[in-house]
Design a protein around this motif. Structure first.
Motif, PDB file in Angstrom:
ATOM      1  N   HIS A 105      -6.876  17.814  41.411  1.00  0.00           N
ATOM      2  CA  HIS A 105      -6.429  19.243  41.963  1.00  0.00           C
ATOM      3  C   HIS A 105      -5.284  19.266  42.160  1.00  0.00           C
ATOM      4  O   HIS A 105      -4.442  20.371  42.007  1.00  0.00           O
ATOM      5  CB  HIS A 105      -7.255  19.324  43.292  1.00  0.00           C
ATOM      6  N   LEU A 106      -4.757  18.024  42.696  1.00  0.00           N
ATOM      7  CA  LEU A 106      -3.332  18.039  43.044  1.00  0.00           C
ATOM      8  C   LEU A 106      -2.190  18.117  41.807  1.00  0.00           C
ATOM      9  O   LEU A 106      -1.446  18.944  41.800  1.00  0.00           O
ATOM     10  CB  LEU A 106      -2.927  16.686  43.979  1.00  0.00           C
ATOM     11  N   ILE A 107      -2.786  17.532  40.856  1.00  0.00           N
ATOM     12  CA  ILE A 107      -1.908  17.416  39.492  1.00  0.00           C
ATOM     13  C   ILE A 107      -2.000  19.032  39.052  1.00  0.00           C
ATOM     14  O   ILE A 107      -0.849  19.623  38.565  1.00  0.00           O
ATOM     15  CB  ILE A 107      -2.359  16.610  38.320  1.00  0.00           C
ATOM     16  N   ALA A 108      -2.978  19.670  38.999  1.00  0.00           N
ATOM     17  CA  ALA A 108      -3.275  21.021  38.426  1.00  0.00           C
ATOM     18  C   ALA A 108      -2.257  21.795  39.546  1.00  0.00           C
ATOM     19  O   ALA A 108      -1.586  22.776  39.088  1.00  0.00           O
ATOM     20  CB  ALA A 108      -4.605  21.582  38.608  1.00  0.00           C
ATOM     21  N   HIS A 109      -2.285  21.508  40.657  1.00  0.00           N
ATOM     22  CA  HIS A 109      -1.345  22.499  41.553  1.00  0.00           C
ATOM     23  C   HIS A 109       0.199  22.516  41.388  1.00  0.00           C
ATOM     24  O   HIS A 109       0.717  23.230  41.233  1.00  0.00           O
ATOM     25  CB  HIS A 109      -1.818  21.816  43.151  1.00  0.00           C
ATOM     26  N   VAL A 110       0.460  21.060  41.176  1.00  0.00           N
ATOM     27  CA  VAL A 110       1.954  20.840  40.923  1.00  0.00           C
ATOM     28  C   VAL A 110       2.152  21.476  39.468  1.00  0.00           C
ATOM     29  O   VAL A 110       3.307  22.108  39.491  1.00  0.00           O
ATOM     30  CB  VAL A 110       2.344  19.330  40.786  1.00  0.00           C
ATOM     31  N   LEU A 111       1.712  21.200  38.556  1.00  0.00           N
ATOM     32  CA  LEU A 111       1.463  21.780  37.300  1.00  0.00           C
ATOM     33  C   LEU A 111       1.954  23.240  37.237  1.00  0.00           C
ATOM     34  O   LEU A 111       2.493  23.935  36.681  1.00  0.00           O
ATOM     35  CB  LEU A 111       0.486  21.467  36.170  1.00  0.00           C
ATOM     36  N   ILE A 112       0.847  23.709  37.903  1.00  0.00           N
ATOM     37  CA  ILE A 112       1.017  25.573  38.009  1.00  0.00           C
ATOM     38  C   ILE A 112       1.936  26.042  38.711  1.00  0.00           C
ATOM     39  O   ILE A 112       2.681  27.072  38.445  1.00  0.00           O
ATOM     40  CB  ILE A 112      -0.675  25.956  38.661  1.00  0.00           C
ATOM     41  N   HIS A 113       2.373  25.248  39.739  1.00  0.00           N
ATOM     42  CA  HIS A 113       3.603  25.561  40.371  1.00  0.00           C
ATOM     43  C   HIS A 113       4.859  25.610  39.263  1.00  0.00           C
ATOM     44  O   HIS A 113       5.706  26.596  39.264  1.00  0.00           O
ATOM     45  CB  HIS A 113       3.988  24.528  41.579  1.00  0.00           C
ATOM     46  N   GLU A 114       5.068  24.773  38.827  1.00  0.00           N
ATOM     47  CA  GLU A 114       5.933  24.526  37.594  1.00  0.00           C
ATOM     48  C   GLU A 114       5.867  25.596  36.528  1.00  0.00           C
ATOM     49  O   GLU A 114       6.881  26.132  36.015  1.00  0.00           O
ATOM     50  CB  GLU A 114       6.111  23.159  36.920  1.00  0.00           C
ATOM     51  N   VAL A 115       4.435  25.999  36.025  1.00  0.00           N
ATOM     52  CA  VAL A 115       4.305  26.899  35.137  1.00  0.00           C
ATOM     53  C   VAL A 115       4.701  28.392  35.733  1.00  0.00           C
ATOM     54  O   VAL A 115       5.399  29.161  35.073  1.00  0.00           O
ATOM     55  CB  VAL A 115       2.668  27.148  34.517  1.00  0.00           C
ATOM     56  N   GLY A 116       4.574  28.318  37.079  1.00  0.00           N
ATOM     57  CA  GLY A 116       5.090  29.664  37.876  1.00  0.00           C
ATOM     58  C   GLY A 116       6.764  29.902  37.485  1.00  0.00           C
ATOM     59  O   GLY A 116       7.186  31.097  37.267  1.00  0.00           O
ATOM     60  N   HIS A 117       7.427  28.870  37.517  1.00  0.00           N
ATOM     61  CA  HIS A 117       8.694  28.861  37.308  1.00  0.00           C
ATOM     62  C   HIS A 117       8.918  29.183  35.967  1.00  0.00           C
ATOM     63  O   HIS A 117       9.869  30.164  35.824  1.00  0.00           O
ATOM     64  CB  HIS A 117       9.531  27.563  37.770  1.00  0.00           C
ATOM     65  N   HIS A 118       8.300  28.955  34.929  1.00  0.00           N
ATOM     66  CA  HIS A 118       8.429  29.121  33.545  1.00  0.00           C
ATOM     67  C   HIS A 118       8.442  30.703  33.235  1.00  0.00           C
ATOM     68  O   HIS A 118       9.002  31.466  32.499  1.00  0.00           O
ATOM     69  CB  HIS A 118       7.451  28.556  32.780  1.00  0.00           C
ATOM     70  N   PHE A 119       7.273  31.137  34.379  1.00  0.00           N
ATOM     71  CA  PHE A 119       7.252  32.911  34.240  1.00  0.00           C
ATOM     72  C   PHE A 119       8.372  33.382  35.153  1.00  0.00           C
ATOM     73  O   PHE A 119       7.997  34.668  35.330  1.00  0.00           O
ATOM     74  CB  PHE A 119       5.708  33.092  34.772  1.00  0.00           C
ATOM     75  N   GLY A 120       9.145  32.726  35.775  1.00  0.00           N
ATOM     76  CA  GLY A 120      10.234  33.454  36.754  1.00  0.00           C
ATOM     77  C   GLY A 120       9.907  33.606  37.984  1.00  0.00           C
ATOM     78  O   GLY A 120      10.646  34.402  38.706  1.00  0.00           O
ATOM     79  N   LEU A 121       8.804  33.049  38.530  1.00  0.00           N
ATOM     80  CA  LEU A 121       8.394  33.012  39.940  1.00  0.00           C
ATOM     81  C   LEU A 121       9.208  32.128  40.866  1.00  0.00           C
ATOM     82  O   LEU A 121       9.359  31.022  40.371  1.00  0.00           O
ATOM     83  CB  LEU A 121       6.969  32.797  40.316  1.00  0.00           C
ATOM     84  N   SER A 122       9.700  32.720  42.129  1.00  0.00           N
ATOM     85  CA  SER A 122      10.321  31.805  42.878  1.00  0.00           C
ATOM     86  C   SER A 122       9.401  30.904  43.659  1.00  0.00           C
ATOM     87  O   SER A 122       8.154  31.268  43.666  1.00  0.00           O
ATOM     88  CB  SER A 122      11.138  32.606  43.772  1.00  0.00           C
ATOM     89  N   ASP A 123       9.848  29.912  44.381  1.00  0.00           N
ATOM     90  CA  ASP A 123       9.169  29.101  45.317  1.00  0.00           C
ATOM     91  C   ASP A 123       8.498  30.059  46.349  1.00  0.00           C
ATOM     92  O   ASP A 123       7.197  29.851  46.702  1.00  0.00           O
ATOM     93  CB  ASP A 123       9.882  28.068  45.982  1.00  0.00           C
ATOM     94  N   GLU A 124       9.291  30.960  46.856  1.00  0.00           N
ATOM     95  CA  GLU A 124       8.526  31.772  47.800  1.00  0.00           C
ATOM     96  C   GLU A 124       7.380  32.707  47.464  1.00  0.00           C
ATOM     97  O   GLU A 124       6.692  32.915  48.013  1.00  0.00           O
ATOM     98  CB  GLU A 124       9.915  32.670  48.343  1.00  0.00           C
ATOM     99  N   THR A 125       7.749  33.227  46.301  1.00  0.00           N
ATOM    100  CA  THR A 125       6.715  34.158  45.592  1.00  0.00           C
ATOM    101  C   THR A 125       5.352  33.185  45.521  1.00  0.00           C
ATOM    102  O   THR A 125       4.044  33.638  45.651  1.00  0.00           O
ATOM    103  CB  THR A 125       7.218  34.865  44.342  1.00  0.00           C
ATOM    104  N   MET A 126       5.454  32.074  45.042  1.00  0.00           N
ATOM    105  CA  MET A 126       4.479  31.360  44.937  1.00  0.00           C
ATOM    106  C   MET A 126       3.544  30.761  45.892  1.00  0.00           C
ATOM    107  O   MET A 126       2.474  30.774  45.986  1.00  0.00           O
ATOM    108  CB  MET A 126       4.743  30.035  43.813  1.00  0.00           C
ATOM    109  N   HIS A 127       4.539  30.435  47.181  1.00  0.00           N
ATOM    110  CA  HIS A 127       3.727  30.181  48.296  1.00  0.00           C
ATOM    111  C   HIS A 127       2.712  31.375  48.799  1.00  0.00           C
ATOM    112  O   HIS A 127       2.088  31.359  49.168  1.00  0.00           O
ATOM    113  CB  HIS A 127       5.042  29.640  49.297  1.00  0.00           C
ATOM    114  N   LEU A 128       3.583  32.330  48.690  1.00  0.00           N
ATOM    115  CA  LEU A 128       3.074  33.920  49.163  1.00  0.00           C
ATOM    116  C   LEU A 128       1.514  33.808  48.347  1.00  0.00           C
ATOM    117  O   LEU A 128       0.500  34.494  49.069  1.00  0.00           O
ATOM    118  CB  LEU A 128       3.882  34.844  48.988  1.00  0.00           C
ATOM    119  N   LEU A 129       1.684  33.970  47.040  1.00  0.00           N
ATOM    120  CA  LEU A 129       0.392  33.930  46.156  1.00  0.00           C
ATOM    121  C   LEU A 129      -0.631  32.845  46.661  1.00  0.00           C
ATOM    122  O   LEU A 129      -1.735  33.308  46.715  1.00  0.00           O
ATOM    123  CB  LEU A 129       0.726  33.867  44.856  1.00  0.00           C
TER     124      LEU A 129
END
Length: 134
Positions: A105-129
């Motif tokens: 679960h933690l690996i998936a969480h970290v990976l999805i966070h980095e995938v979010g950056h690939h799609f142009g999402l900011s850290d703030e947007t990902m935290h809100l989501l």
């Protein structure tokens, strides 16, 4: 994942877990990740830590390096491939500190966070989501 005390997963096992997490992403996301290189390293290198102004290497669990999809264009040829780097020791340390979730679960969480950056999402947007998803 059941683990014998004292034996931490190695780089290859962590990469296998990360690739399994990638394989579970919805197709609309996975379709745009085919050229993204995934690697697992013990720690971020000194250059990256310095660039990100991070003093403690345990503070960085992963990083996306590349140009987000919304900024890509045909005019940008010759760029290095996008890549996601996960850092094994900081992930393991966080997993131990949290104690309330599986390593997968933690690996998936970290990976999805980095995938979010690939799609142009900011850290703030990902935290809100993430907050909205709870």
């Amino acid at each position: 994942m059941t683990r014998i005390f004292g034996i931490a997963p190695g780089l290859e096992e962590m990469e296998t877990l990360a690739r399994a997490a990638l394989a579970h992403l919805p197709e609309q996301f996975a379709a745009h990740l085919g050229h993204v290189v995934l690697s697992v390293e013990d720690f971020a290198d000194e250059t990256l830590l310095r660039e990100m102004e991070i003093e403690d290497p345990f503070e960085l669990t992963g990083v996306y390096e590349g140009l987000p999809l919304h900024l890509k264009s045909i005019d940008r040829s010759g760029d290095m491939p996008d890549r996601i780097r996960l850092f094994r020791m900081p992930i393991l340390s966080e997993w131990i500190d949290r104690g309330d979730e599986t390593l997968e679960h933690l690996i998936a969480h970290v990976l999805i966070h980095e995938v979010g950056h690939h799609f142009g999402l900011s850290d703030e947007t990902m935290h809100l989501l993430e907050e909205e998803a709870r």
